[in-house]
Every structure is written in structure tokens, then in C-alpha cells.
Design an enzyme around this catalytic site. Structure first.
Site, mmCIF file in Angstrom:
data_model
loop_
_atom_site.group_PDB
_atom_site.id
_atom_site.type_symbol
_atom_site.label_atom_id
_atom_site.label_comp_id
_atom_site.label_asym_id
_atom_site.label_seq_id
_atom_site.Cartn_x
_atom_site.Cartn_y
_atom_site.Cartn_z
ATOM 1 N N GLU A 133 62.110 0.546 36.556
ATOM 2 C CA GLU A 133 63.617 0.709 36.823
ATOM 3 C C GLU A 133 64.173 1.965 36.904
ATOM 4 O O GLU A 133 63.882 2.977 36.212
ATOM 5 C CB GLU A 133 64.188 -0.214 35.636
ATOM 6 N N HIS B 6 75.501 2.408 26.196
ATOM 7 C CA HIS B 6 74.742 1.179 25.976
ATOM 8 C C HIS B 6 75.766 0.271 25.332
ATOM 9 O O HIS B 6 76.124 0.487 24.136
ATOM 10 C CB HIS B 6 73.480 1.297 25.041
ATOM 11 N N ARG C 113 68.423 -13.751 19.699
ATOM 12 C CA ARG C 113 68.358 -13.625 18.259
ATOM 13 C C ARG C 113 69.248 -12.983 17.639
ATOM 14 O O ARG C 113 70.330 -12.323 18.577
ATOM 15 C CB ARG C 113 66.814 -13.041 18.010
ATOM 16 N N VAL D 24 69.840 -6.560 14.674
ATOM 17 C CA VAL D 24 69.773 -5.543 13.596
ATOM 18 C C VAL D 24 71.152 -5.152 13.491
ATOM 19 O O VAL D 24 71.820 -4.880 12.328
ATOM 20 C CB VAL D 24 68.804 -4.203 13.727
#
Length: 492
Positions: A199, A207, A291, A294
Site C-alpha cells: 500500500e 490515525h 471487536r 484496547v
């Protein structure tokens, strides 16, 4: 609602799930390997099952058998291990044991990074430029040719990636082969699949990720965004919510993109849509995590929504407890990921026994951990020891509170990243909120850790007290002249 839930995980996330279950009145079953026997989740669970399999927490058959034998009607996978394993989700569905997470079809679609990316791109959402071809070991000629085509810098990514594993940034051709081998080896170990793809790297970039909740009836909401740009080897060390320096228009745009992409996959339960944002404010889809993550506590702090509780309710067939308009965002939250690693020795893992483990406290300070005084940090698992989360009305208040909490946090017996986080929170770029994903590429740890005079004074005082309180046996003089023996003699 479920009667009993088995937690197919360990460490701080297992403790977190046990607490959510207890709040809902649900009994819990914990799993442990011999090295984890002293962990807090083993003490907190209502009952525990020892894992003697060589695969440990990854053994589908053993985990399902434990659920059946203990009468658990659902399994919560936490993150890692079985959380994004579609084969395990299918096995749960076949055994009539509820998997607390998305259905197997969604997990399978999102685990295929290339397929998910193509689906998102086909729907008209921007994605980074990539080569839609997977490579395995022994195909370096093809990798090198396509790397020249896509250009440097580039990112090598595992086709079944997640948690930052199997990902490497390559800035020049001479480093390509080694990075590919490292990424493939890590992907093979963690995911059982060594295939990687290329990529184009967007640099500099940030981010940004959007937290999603969806129920089984088609209702879908977002809970704002988090900024996880401060990362090392693609693992986020410091995360905050909301993301600093976004305009209201950018914030609304990324929220809507997160919802729209989640709808593409008919998403159900808790998940996170992750984006790369360039310096012009453009967002590119990176991946979606099927999911709990963290970093979920920072979202919980700014929304006051218990994400793990909602996961369990949704899996039990209950509708979302909130509509989008009911979600209120208040204040600022920060999370520091405290690892048992030595920042001054290339982050070498530091297992061992915790001689001292003093937690910080005070208003709006939370610590998610499995550790305590005398606990052992095992060798074979991720070195995450604790997550320190704080909340404040403003970003400045939140940063000050985190600094204070880091100073109060005392860990002895193993090396940790506590001093590393302290340096991050004094960095001018961090304070201004202008950091990017290459933030930790700078030499933050030049020289040895600083020792302040007050620390030296405390150490000297402790040494003085310890030395003067040490027992020194001395025989009194009156016991040396023999009078006590003569006094017991009978008269002659």
C-alpha cells in the site's frame, strides 16, 4: 439475558469483561494457563478452567468444551486470540453458544483486508493506493517490481492483519526484502497466514477511528472518534478522544463515513472503522476492526456508555439502549498503554514479579489492569500491563491529570513505559495536538532517565530508615557474667 458467560481471554480485558458481566448479574467463567494462574481475572471469575492445550487460548475445541462443561451460554473473546477468527465464530454458531461479537459472515468479510478494501472502494469511499495482489514467501521478485510501481514510502500489510501485526513501513528499496520477511513471519505466527500486500504510505498522516455500535435490528450509531496517531510498530501507545484540531465539518464527515462503511457490511455489535487523514484533512479508509479495542475506555469516558455492557446486551438480542441523538459528548479523555518493556533498551519485554504496584487515584482516573503487588508478568504474552485512562473538562485539564496520574503510578520489579509516557506528555507537538503517525520516530529517549533531586532525597531517606531499623542482635552484659547460671544452683 445470558446466565453465564465464558471469557476466552486473559489479562486486563478479561477483568474488564468480568466486571461488566457482574454489573449485569451474569456469572462468569475464566480461562487460564499455568503462567496466568496468579492473574487477577482468575481471582475475580466465579469459576475457572485451566487450559492444558499447547494452543492455549487459541484452541477452539478446548474453549468450546469448557463452555459446555460449565454451562456457559455465551463466549466473550475480548480482543486478540479468537476475537476475529471466523472459524471459531462458526464453531460457536454450530454449537449453539452465542459469540459476543459480529456474526461469522461479517468477521470473515472484514478479516480479508484486501476484499474489504475493494468493497469499500467500489462503494465510492476513498482508500489509499494499493496493489490488489497478495504475496507469500519466495515471491520477492514480484514484490520488488510492484514496489517500484507503487513508489516509496510504502506499507507492507498482512492480508489478515489486525492489532498492528504483520505491518511494516518501508522508506527505501534497500529495506524492502527484510521488511517483507519480517511482516510475513509475524503474520504467519499471529494469523496463520503469511500473505501480505503493498500500500502506498500517506505521510505525514494521522490515525483517526470511529467507534460503532449496531444491534440485530438494523440500528447503528457512532460514539465519536479517537486519535491513535501516537503508535510504535502500529500499536497505539497514547490515544485521546476527541481527536485534536479537527474542524466541526471534518468531525461530522468522518462520523458519517464510519456509519456508512459499517452499513456496507451489515455490521452488528461493537466495531471500529479506522481512517488515515492526510494534512489536507482528507480521510482514507484503512480497515474495520470487528471487536472491542484496547482503546475503548476513552470513548466510554466522553460518552458515559459502557461498551462492553452494550456488546453483551446486543448479543443477547436486546436492541440498542441509545439512539444517535441521545449520545452526548462531554470533555476530553486520554489513555496511556503501560507496557512491561524497557524503553531504554529497544523496548525489550520485561517479565518478572511485581514487587510494588501502586495505582494512581483521584477524580476521573481509571486503571484497567490484571496486576497487583506480588503478581507475575508472564513471558509469552503481549507486554501490556495496564491502561491508564483519565478524563477532564478540557484537553489541558486532561493532560495535567494524566501527568499527575503517571507520577503517582509506581511499579517496581519490571521495567515499564511509564517514563516514556511522561516524556510524550511534555512534548510541544503533543501539547499542541499537531502530532502525526511518525511522532515516535524522533529520539524521545536521548540519554538516561532523569533523576530529580527530590527522588534522590526520598531514596536516601528510605535507605537511612531501612538501615537503622534493621535488627542487630546483641547479648546483654548481664547474660554474659554467669549470674543466671549461679542463681539456679542448689545450695551445697
Amino acid at each position: 439475558m445470558f446466565r453465564k458467560v465464558l471469557i476466552a481471554n486473559r489479562g486486563e480485558i478479561a477483568v474488564r469483561i468480568i466486571r461488566a458481566c457482574r454489573d449485569l448479574g451474569i456469572q462468569t467463567v475464566g480461562l487460564f494457563e499455568p503462567s496466568d494462574q496468579g492473574s487477577l481475572h482468575v481471582r475475580f471469575a466465579d469459576e475457572v478452567v485451566r487450559l492444558d492445550s499447547s494452543l492455549g487460548y487459541m484452541d477452539h475445541q478446548v474453549v468450546l468444551q469448557a463452555a459446555k462443561e460449565t454451562g456457559a451460554d455465551a463466549i466473550h473473546p475480548g480482543y486478540g486470540f479468537l476475537a476475529e477468527d471466523p472459524d471459531f465464530v462458526k464453531a460457536c454458531e454450530a454449537a449453539n453458544v452465542v459469540f459476543i461479537g459480529p456474526p461469522s459472515s461479517v468477521v470473515s468479510a472484514l478479516r480479508d483486508n484486501l476484499g474489504a478494501r475493494e468493497r469499500v472502494a467500489a462503494a465510492g469511499f476513498p482508500v489509499p493506493h494499493y496493489i490488489p495482489e497478495a504475496f507469500c514467501q519466495g515471491e520477492m521478485d514480484g514484490v520488488q517490481a510492484l514496489a517500484e510501481q507503487i513508489g516509496y514510502p510504502l506499507v507492507i500489510k498482512a492480508c489478515r492483519g489486525g492489532r498492528g501485526r504483520g505491518t511494516r513501513l518501508v522508506t527505501e528499496p534497500s529495506k524492502l526484502e527484510r521488511a517483507v520477511r519480517q511482516a510475513q513471519a509475524e503474520a504467519r505466527t499471529v494469523f496463520g497466514d503469511e500473505h501480505v500486500y503493498l500500500e502506498k504510505a500517506i505521510m505525514p498522516a494521522r490515525h483517526v477511528e470511529v467507534q460503532i455500535l449496531g444491534d440485530q435490528y438494523g440500528h447503528l450509531i457512532h460514539l465519536g472518534e479517537r486519535d491513535g496517531s501516537i503508535m510504535r510498530h502500529s500499536q497505539k501507545l497514547v490515544v485521546e478522544s476527541p481527536s485534536p484540531n479537527l474542524t466541526p465539518e471534518q468531525r461530522a464527515h468522518v462520523w458519517q463515513m464510519g456509519l456508512d462503511i459499517a452499513r456496507l457490511f451489515n455490521y452488528c455489535n461493537a466495531g471500529t472503522v479506522e481512517f488515515i487523514m492526510d494534512m489536507e484533512g482528507n480521510f482514507y479508509f484503512a480497515e474495520m476492526k470487528a471487536r472491542i479495542q484496547v482503546e475503548h475506555p476513552v470513548t466510554e469516558k466522553v460518552t458515559q456508555v459502557d461498551l462492553v455492557r452494550e456488546q453483551i446486551r446486543i448479543a443477547a438480542g436486546e436492541p440498542l439502549a441509545f439512539r444517535q441523538e441521545e449520545i452526548q459528548f462531554r470533555g476530553w479523555a486520554l489513555e496511556c498503554r503501560i507496557n512491561a518493556e524497557d524503553p531504554w533498551n529497544n523496548f525489550l519485554p520485561s517479565p518478572g514479579k511485581l514487587d510494588r504496584f501502586r495505582l494512581p487515584g483521584g477524580p476521573n482516573v481509571r486503571v484497567d489492569t490484571y496486576a497487583y503487588n506480588g503478581c507475575s508478568v508472564p513471558v509469552r504474552y503481549d507486554p501490556i500491563l495496564a491502561k491508564l485512562i483519565v478524563w477532564g473538562e478540557t484537553r489541558v485539564e486532561c493532560i495535567n491529570r494524566m501527568r499527575r496520574a503517571l507520577e503517582e503510578f509506581a511499579i517496581r520489579g519490571v521495567r515499564t513505559t511509564l517514563p516514556y509516557h511522561q516524556r510524550i506528555l511534555t512534548d510541544p507537538d503533543f501539547l499542541a495536538g499537531n502530532y502525526t503517525v511518525d511522532f515516535l520516530d524522533r529520539p524521545l529517549l536521548e540519554g538516561e532517565p532523569e533523576i530529580e533531586l527530590r527522588d534522590m532525597a526520598v531514596a536516601a531517606a528510605v535507605a537511612f530508615i531501612s538501615r537503622n531499623q534493621r535488627p542487630r542482635p546483641v547479648t546483654p552484659g548481664r547474660f554474659q557474667d554467669g549470674w543466671h547460671r549461679n542463681s539456679r544452683r542448689l545450695p551445697s
